[in-house]
Design a protein around this motif. Structure first.
Motif, PDB file in Angstrom:
ATOM      1  N   VAL A   1       0.845  -1.190   0.000  1.00 23.89           N
ATOM      2  CA  VAL A   1       0.000   0.000   0.000  1.00 23.89           C
ATOM      3  C   VAL A   1       0.881   1.241   0.000  1.00 23.89           C
ATOM      4  O   VAL A   1       1.934   1.272   0.640  1.00 23.89           O
ATOM      5  N   ILE A   2       0.467   2.248  -0.765  1.00 24.66           N
ATOM      6  CA  ILE A   2       1.223   3.490  -0.911  1.00 24.66           C
ATOM      7  C   ILE A   2       0.317   4.635  -0.460  1.00 24.66           C
ATOM      8  O   ILE A   2      -0.750   4.849  -1.039  1.00 24.66           O
ATOM      9  N   VAL A   3       0.729   5.346   0.566  1.00 19.61           N
ATOM     10  CA  VAL A   3      -0.043   6.465   1.114  1.00 19.61           C
ATOM     11  C   VAL A   3       0.736   7.754   0.877  1.00 19.61           C
ATOM     12  O   VAL A   3       1.808   7.950   1.449  1.00 19.61           O
ATOM     13  N   ALA A   4       0.210   8.603   0.021  1.00 19.33           N
ATOM     14  CA  ALA A   4       0.828   9.906  -0.242  1.00 19.33           C
ATOM     15  C   ALA A   4      -0.116  10.977   0.278  1.00 19.33           C
ATOM     16  O   ALA A   4      -1.307  10.977  -0.059  1.00 19.33           O
ATOM     17  N   TYR A   5       0.398  11.901   1.103  1.00 17.05           N
ATOM     18  CA  TYR A   5      -0.499  12.890   1.709  1.00 17.05           C
ATOM     19  C   TYR A   5       0.225  14.190   2.009  1.00 17.05           C
ATOM     20  O   TYR A   5       1.455  14.248   2.056  1.00 17.05           O
ATOM     21  N   ARG A   6      -0.563  15.227   2.214  1.00 20.77           N
ATOM     22  CA  ARG A   6      -0.080  16.523   2.699  1.00 20.77           C
ATOM     23  C   ARG A   6      -0.983  16.919   3.851  1.00 20.77           C
ATOM     24  O   ARG A   6      -2.202  16.999   3.707  1.00 20.77           O
ATOM     25  N   GLY A   7      -0.382  17.127   5.028  1.00 23.13           N
ATOM     26  CA  GLY A   7      -1.178  17.474   6.192  1.00 23.13           C
ATOM     27  C   GLY A   7      -0.466  17.112   7.474  1.00 23.13           C
ATOM     28  O   GLY A   7       0.762  16.938   7.486  1.00 23.13           O
ATOM     29  N   PRO A   8      -1.217  16.982   8.586  1.00 22.25           N
ATOM     30  CA  PRO A   8      -0.595  16.605   9.857  1.00 22.25           C
ATOM     31  C   PRO A   8       0.163  15.287   9.726  1.00 22.25           C
ATOM     32  O   PRO A   8      -0.316  14.350   9.092  1.00 22.25           O
ATOM     33  N   ARG A   9       1.357  15.253  10.313  1.00 23.66           N
ATOM     34  CA  ARG A   9       2.212  14.078  10.165  1.00 23.66           C
ATOM     35  C   ARG A   9       1.577  12.847  10.781  1.00 23.66           C
ATOM     36  O   ARG A   9       1.145  12.847  11.935  1.00 23.66           O
ATOM     37  N   LEU A  10       1.520  11.766   9.993  1.00 21.85           N
ATOM     38  CA  LEU A  10       1.014  10.494  10.492  1.00 21.85           C
ATOM     39  C   LEU A  10       2.088   9.794  11.312  1.00 21.85           C
ATOM     40  O   LEU A  10       3.260   9.747  10.917  1.00 21.85           O
ATOM     41  N   ASP A  11       1.699   9.276  12.465  1.00 24.69           N
ATOM     42  CA  ASP A  11       2.607   8.460  13.256  1.00 24.69           C
ATOM     43  C   ASP A  11       2.830   7.147  12.499  1.00 24.69           C
ATOM     44  O   ASP A  11       1.890   6.391  12.252  1.00 24.69           O
ATOM     45  N   ARG A  12       4.079   6.884  12.118  1.00 23.75           N
ATOM     46  CA  ARG A  12       4.361   5.750  11.240  1.00 23.75           C
ATOM     47  C   ARG A  12       4.121   4.408  11.924  1.00 23.75           C
ATOM     48  O   ARG A  12       3.607   3.458  11.307  1.00 23.75           O
TER      49      ARG A  12
END
Length: 275
Positions: A193-204
């Protein structure tokens, strides 16, 4: 005990002639209702890209022809097509004569469009392998080695997701550890799965725990991706979001659903080494 007594020895009847009725459409509304998605106001754009590796037919002189093909089913189509039925449908071409390659392509496009309830693009050939990381993997970060203990394998738990509001980022995260199960056959479905985003940082680490929570979950590929998208949209509150899953091949087919916020650029089509 003979091989016929074993599950692996059971005979499977495959179609002997072309039969469009083998395609089994499933209303997307069924799965979307469980996720809380309004089919009349979809929160995403997207498509389901299928790769077909086992396509054959007879030419006008009865000689076998073989090909690969790519099908693109729009995410706003009212139906998805169940994968085993698509496999059987494609096998129904094996002993059927067609005048030329274009007649085959046109027939598949017409039948899939009818089943999906929307225009389906059909082209011979496959996208290239991502040796050049066309999906953005050069700049992506794998989360698979995050030092986190995991003990939740289903059902999917959106509460596991965490976003840091005061840290705005633009990044692409990827994991090859997504696994779910087919609700029809019970067989495992594997994907990156590939998650590309702009916004609050996701806890990895939290994202990894969330993706692994699909491990014992039974849902179609397309529905899993839509669940991931809606959970990330609600819990992560990104300004822009793209979720793509590249599922491994089964029965000569692999499925690559992609969902994104409106206006997001479609990722360049590619294939993974496991496909």
């Amino acid at each position: 005990m003979t091989t016929q007594d074993l599950p692996l020895g059971r005979h499977v009847d495959y179609p002997r002639e072309y039969d469009a009725a083998l395609l089994f459409p499933i209303a997307r509304a069924l799965g979307r209702g469980h996720i809380g998605i309004d089919g009349n106001a979809l929160p995403f754009i997207g498509l389901d890209r299928w790769h077909a590796y086992e396509l054959s037919w007879l030419d006008a002189r009865g000689r076998p022809r073989v090909a690969t093909a790519t099908f693109a089913v729009p995410a706003d189509s009212p139906h998805l097509v169940e994968s085993k039925s698509l496999k059987l449908y494609l096998n129904s071409f094996n002993a059927t004569r067609f005048d030329n390659e274009e007649a085959v392509r046109t027939r598949i496009a017409e039948d899939l469009s009818r089943a999906a309830g929307a225009p389906v693009a059909v082209a011979f050939g496959l996208p290239p392998m991502d040796g050049a990381n066309a999906d953005g993997a050069n700049a992506s970060v794998s989360i698979d080695d995050e030092p986190v203990g995991i003990d939740s394998y289903g059902p999917p738990d959106a509460a596991l997701l965490v976003a840091v509001d005061d840290d705005m980022v633009t990044e692409t995260l990827t994991s090859a550890l997504l696994k779910s199960n087919c609700p029809v056959t019970g067989q495992p479905d594997w994907a990156r799965v590939i998650v590309a985003y702009r916004g609050p940082r996701l806890d990895r680490a939290a994202l990894l725990r969330y993706l692994v929570s699909f491990r014992d979950h039974a849902e179609f590929h397309e529905q899993c991706v839509e669940r991931i998208f809606t959970d990330l949209l609600a819990r992560g509150r990104p300004q822009s979001l793209s979720v793509e899953a590249r599922y491994t091949r089964r029965g000569g087919l692999d499925i690559n659903p992609w969902r994104a916020t409106p206006g997001h650029a479609q990722p360049v089509a590619g294939r993974d080494e496991r496909q």
